[in-house]
Write a protein that holds these residues in place. Structure first.
Motif, PDB file in Angstrom:
ATOM      1  N   ALA A 126      16.963 -11.405   7.076  1.00 30.05           N
ATOM      2  CA  ALA A 126      17.348 -10.310   6.194  1.00 30.05           C
ATOM      3  C   ALA A 126      16.396  -9.132   6.332  1.00 30.05           C
ATOM      4  O   ALA A 126      16.810  -7.980   6.308  1.00 30.05           O
ATOM      5  N   ASP A 127      15.102  -9.424   6.491  1.00 29.38           N
ATOM      6  CA  ASP A 127      14.117  -8.360   6.634  1.00 29.38           C
ATOM      7  C   ASP A 127      12.958  -8.887   7.477  1.00 29.38           C
ATOM      8  O   ASP A 127      12.417  -9.953   7.194  1.00 29.38           O
ATOM      9  N   GLY A 128      12.600  -8.154   8.532  1.00 30.90           N
ATOM     10  CA  GLY A 128      11.475  -8.566   9.352  1.00 30.90           C
ATOM     11  C   GLY A 128      11.812  -8.828  10.801  1.00 30.90           C
ATOM     12  O   GLY A 128      11.156  -9.641  11.452  1.00 30.90           O
ATOM     13  N   HIS A 129      12.810  -8.139  11.346  1.00 31.64           N
ATOM     14  CA  HIS A 129      13.199  -8.370  12.742  1.00 31.64           C
ATOM     15  C   HIS A 129      12.038  -8.096  13.712  1.00 31.64           C
ATOM     16  O   HIS A 129      11.868  -8.824  14.697  1.00 31.64           O
ATOM     17  N   HIS A 130      11.251  -7.061  13.448  1.00 30.69           N
ATOM     18  CA  HIS A 130      10.152  -6.751  14.353  1.00 30.69           C
ATOM     19  C   HIS A 130       9.058  -7.812  14.278  1.00 30.69           C
ATOM     20  O   HIS A 130       8.475  -8.193  15.300  1.00 30.69           O
ATOM     21  N   ARG A 131       8.783  -8.303  13.086  1.00 31.46           N
ATOM     22  CA  ARG A 131       7.771  -9.355  12.972  1.00 31.46           C
ATOM     23  C   ARG A 131       8.275 -10.666  13.582  1.00 31.46           C
ATOM     24  O   ARG A 131       7.491 -11.415  14.169  1.00 31.46           O
ATOM     25  N   VAL A 167       7.056  -3.749  17.976  1.00 25.39           N
ATOM     26  CA  VAL A 167       6.720  -5.141  18.269  1.00 25.39           C
ATOM     27  C   VAL A 167       5.337  -5.214  18.912  1.00 25.39           C
ATOM     28  O   VAL A 167       4.503  -6.063  18.554  1.00 25.39           O
ATOM     29  N   ALA A 168       5.071  -4.326  19.854  1.00 25.54           N
ATOM     30  CA  ALA A 168       3.755  -4.312  20.507  1.00 25.54           C
ATOM     31  C   ALA A 168       2.649  -4.029  19.499  1.00 25.54           C
ATOM     32  O   ALA A 168       1.577  -4.655  19.540  1.00 25.54           O
ATOM     33  N   ASP A 169       2.896  -3.100  18.579  1.00 34.34           N
ATOM     34  CA  ASP A 169       1.907  -2.759  17.554  1.00 34.34           C
ATOM     35  C   ASP A 169       1.628  -3.943  16.644  1.00 34.34           C
ATOM     36  O   ASP A 169       0.465  -4.285  16.361  1.00 34.34           O
ATOM     37  N   ARG A 170       2.682  -4.606  16.165  1.00 35.79           N
ATOM     38  CA  ARG A 170       2.495  -5.774  15.295  1.00 35.79           C
ATOM     39  C   ARG A 170       1.819  -6.921  16.041  1.00 35.79           C
ATOM     40  O   ARG A 170       0.996  -7.648  15.473  1.00 35.79           O
ATOM     41  N   ALA A 171       2.150  -7.095  17.309  1.00 31.64           N
ATOM     42  CA  ALA A 171       1.533  -8.169  18.094  1.00 31.64           C
ATOM     43  C   ALA A 171       0.037  -7.922  18.248  1.00 31.64           C
ATOM     44  O   ALA A 171      -0.779  -8.851  18.119  1.00 31.64           O
ATOM     45  N   ASP A 172      -0.354  -6.687  18.516  1.00 32.40           N
ATOM     46  CA  ASP A 172      -1.776  -6.361  18.645  1.00 32.40           C
ATOM     47  C   ASP A 172      -2.515  -6.659  17.340  1.00 32.40           C
ATOM     48  O   ASP A 172      -3.647  -7.168  17.348  1.00 32.40           O
ATOM     49  N   LEU A 173      -1.883  -6.330  16.212  1.00 32.24           N
ATOM     50  CA  LEU A 173      -2.513  -6.571  14.913  1.00 32.24           C
ATOM     51  C   LEU A 173      -2.657  -8.067  14.647  1.00 32.24           C
ATOM     52  O   LEU A 173      -3.712  -8.537  14.181  1.00 32.24           O
ATOM     53  N   MET A 174      -1.604  -8.845  14.925  1.00 35.46           N
ATOM     54  CA  MET A 174      -1.675 -10.287  14.677  1.00 35.46           C
ATOM     55  C   MET A 174      -2.673 -10.971  15.608  1.00 35.46           C
ATOM     56  O   MET A 174      -3.356 -11.919  15.214  1.00 35.46           O
ATOM     57  N   ARG A 175      -2.757 -10.497  16.848  1.00 38.86           N
ATOM     58  CA  ARG A 175      -3.763 -11.056  17.760  1.00 38.86           C
ATOM     59  C   ARG A 175      -5.165 -10.800  17.224  1.00 38.86           C
ATOM     60  O   ARG A 175      -6.032 -11.669  17.240  1.00 38.86           O
ATOM     61  N   ALA A 176      -5.400  -9.567  16.774  1.00 39.19           N
ATOM     62  CA  ALA A 176      -6.731  -9.181  16.315  1.00 39.19           C
ATOM     63  C   ALA A 176      -7.155  -9.973  15.086  1.00 39.19           C
ATOM     64  O   ALA A 176      -8.315 -10.377  14.960  1.00 39.19           O
ATOM     65  N   THR A 177      -6.218 -10.190  14.163  1.00 40.89           N
ATOM     66  CA  THR A 177      -6.547 -10.864  12.903  1.00 40.89           C
ATOM     67  C   THR A 177      -6.324 -12.364  12.956  1.00 40.89           C
ATOM     68  O   THR A 177      -6.799 -13.086  12.074  1.00 40.89           O
ATOM     69  N   SER A 178      -5.604 -12.842  13.959  1.00 38.12           N
ATOM     70  CA  SER A 178      -5.217 -14.265  14.031  1.00 38.12           C
ATOM     71  C   SER A 178      -4.585 -14.706  12.714  1.00 38.12           C
ATOM     72  O   SER A 178      -4.933 -15.747  12.145  1.00 38.12           O
ATOM     73  N   ALA A 179      -3.658 -13.896  12.228  1.00 37.93           N
ATOM     74  CA  ALA A 179      -3.056 -14.186  10.923  1.00 37.93           C
ATOM     75  C   ALA A 179      -1.649 -13.631  10.845  1.00 37.93           C
ATOM     76  O   ALA A 179      -1.311 -12.654  11.503  1.00 37.93           O
ATOM     77  N   ASN A 180      -0.832 -14.294  10.017  1.00 41.68           N
ATOM     78  CA  ASN A 180       0.444 -13.742   9.553  1.00 41.68           C
ATOM     79  C   ASN A 180       0.154 -13.126   8.197  1.00 41.68           C
ATOM     80  O   ASN A 180      -0.092 -13.841   7.226  1.00 41.68           O
ATOM     81  N   LEU A 181       0.163 -11.808   8.125  1.00 43.57           N
ATOM     82  CA  LEU A 181      -0.316 -11.099   6.941  1.00 43.57           C
ATOM     83  C   LEU A 181       0.747 -10.909   5.869  1.00 43.57           C
ATOM     84  O   LEU A 181       0.407 -10.624   4.713  1.00 43.57           O
TER      85      LEU A 181
END
Length: 427
Positions: A221-226, A141-155
């Motif tokens: 169904a898929d994506g609990h961490h996101r 979760v921390a890793d995905r949050a850092d990525l979304m913060r950096a890109t300001s996007a839902n990829l």
């Protein structure tokens, strides 16, 4: 499989709120092919082989955004943000001219799946609008949050399901009408799955979808961490803000049943002989000198009678079943429903990983979670580790536990087909 249960009529204020957005999409004239720039979801990619293959497919493959490669997490996320900015400035990714919801179709042989992609208003599990069924690992979760913060996007979109009433009204009607029109894009990915995407921008049709979905709850169904990442980022930004919403694909399983598969474990630092020696007489162990398909059939038969696992990595398969009841009673928490206590994933994590093998389940150095069965076995044999192959959990168990508010052990299920990453993004 239909697994989200009977249609649930909830007040509109507490149902799903799916909103249009201006999607970011690849310009097909700026890339080699749409198939070459797509990817499976980040957590399905087998690393490093699958990652290298995707990076080699096209210099603009979406994997460079969802799994950037560099020496530190900070450098990786900075690279993803810079790559996204460059692709936008170069016109590789373009923003659709008006907001819309997106009808998305996947066809895998005889299996057809259609759903709607949009920006879903986020809700807490206590609100009963979106139900998780698995625990998450904080470091992911921390890793995905850092990525979304950096890109300001839902990829990439999450996969959520709900249960309609099976008739062609509301969302189902809009989907069926839209699927008769020429799509925005159509491609066939390397796995043979066909993908088509349409934009729904007509105000009347958008209202028809939104009114219909406002009466339903959904199951992740898929994506609990996101999803957990979405909630973390929402909490960091004063509302109202764009972070109040997250990119999702919603599928009505009354019309389009999903498939359910297992997620396997690869124990990097545990050779098969050591794994077997540590078992003692806690399980019945049978060696199977058979090819993988036959070994999986034997696993399915054993799983029909109780907990069962298949170990691999030394050139053979070892079927574990009939665990010692006294051992289970000592190692599995008694404060959960029986359906949870008897899950294969519960026995694996509480009894095998924690008690017998002493392997930390949230340490990437010790354990990997892999969806592809063959890849799990091959990596175990190549690296000298142990593959633990699982049998899929029944969908009724997933549904019932989620409604009770009881989460399954992390990475217990794999529902699909999963949406391809790279077809539509949300800035």
């Amino acid at each position: 499989m239909n697994y989200a249960g009977p249609a649930e009529e909830t007040p509109a204020r507490s149902g799903l709120e799916l909103t249009p957005f201006r999607g970011l999409r690849y310009d097909p004239d700026r890339v080699g092919s749409l198939a070459a720039v797509t990817s499976p979801p980040y957590d399905v990619i087998v690393r490093p082989d699958g990652l290298i293959e995707l990076e080699s497919a096209d210099p603009h493959n979406i994997v460079r955004l969802i799994l950037p490669q560099d020496v530190t997490p900070e450098a990786r996320n900075r690279q993803a943000a810079e790559t996204l900015g460059r692709w936008l400035s170069e016109g590789v990714l373009t923003t659709d001219s008006e907001p819309g919801l997106y009808v998305y179709e996947q066809r895998d042989g005889d299996h057809l799946q259609r759903g709607v992609i949009g920006a879903l208003r986020l809700s807490e599990p206590s609100e009963g609008v979106v139900l998780p069924h698995e625990d998450v690992m904080p470091h992911i979760v921390a890793d995905r949050a850092d990525l979304m913060r950096a890109t300001s996007a839902n990829l990439e979109p999450l996969l959520l399901t709900y249960r309609g009433n099976g008739s062609r009204v509301g969302t189902a009607a809009v989907i069926e009408r839209t699927a008769e029109l020429p799509p925005l894009l159509a491609t066939v990915t390397e796995d043979g799955i066909g993908h088509r995407l349409w934009a729904v921008t007509d105000p009347a049709e958008l209202a028809e979808i939104q009114t219909d979905l406002g009466h339903h709850q959904a199951l992740i169904a898929d994506g609990h961490h996101r999803w957990a990442t979405y909630l973390r980022l929402r909490a960091e930004h004063p509302s109202p803000s764009p972070w109040d919403f997250g990119l999702v694909l919603l599928v009505d399983t009354a019309r389009y049943p999903l498939r359910v598969r297992a997620i396997h474990r690869l124990l990097h630092q545990l050779p098969v002989p050591d794994a077997l020696a540590a078992l003692g007489d806690s399980f019945r162990v049978r060696r199977l000198d058979a090819p993988l398909p036959e070994a999986l059939k034997a696993l399915a038969v054993a799983a029909g009678d109780g907990n069962a696992f298949l170990l691999a990595g030394d050139g053979a398969f070892h079927l574990l079943d009939r665990p010692d009841p006294a051992l289970l009673a000592r190692t599995i928490p008694a404060d959960r429903p029986e359906a949870w206590r008897t899950l294969d994933a519960t026995v694996l994590h509480a009894t095998l990983l924690d008690h017998i093998w002493a392997i930390p389940e949230d340490s990437p150095a010790h354990i990997a979670y892999i969806h592809d069965t063959t890849a799990t076995v091959e990596k175990a044999e190549r690296d000298g580790g142990t593959a633990v192959l699982m049998h899929p959990v029944r969908e009724e168990v997933v549904r019932d536990l989620a409604r009770q508010g009881v989460k399954m052990p992390r990475k217990s299920t794999s529902f699909g087909p999963k949406p391809a990453s790279g077809l539509v993004l949300r800035a």
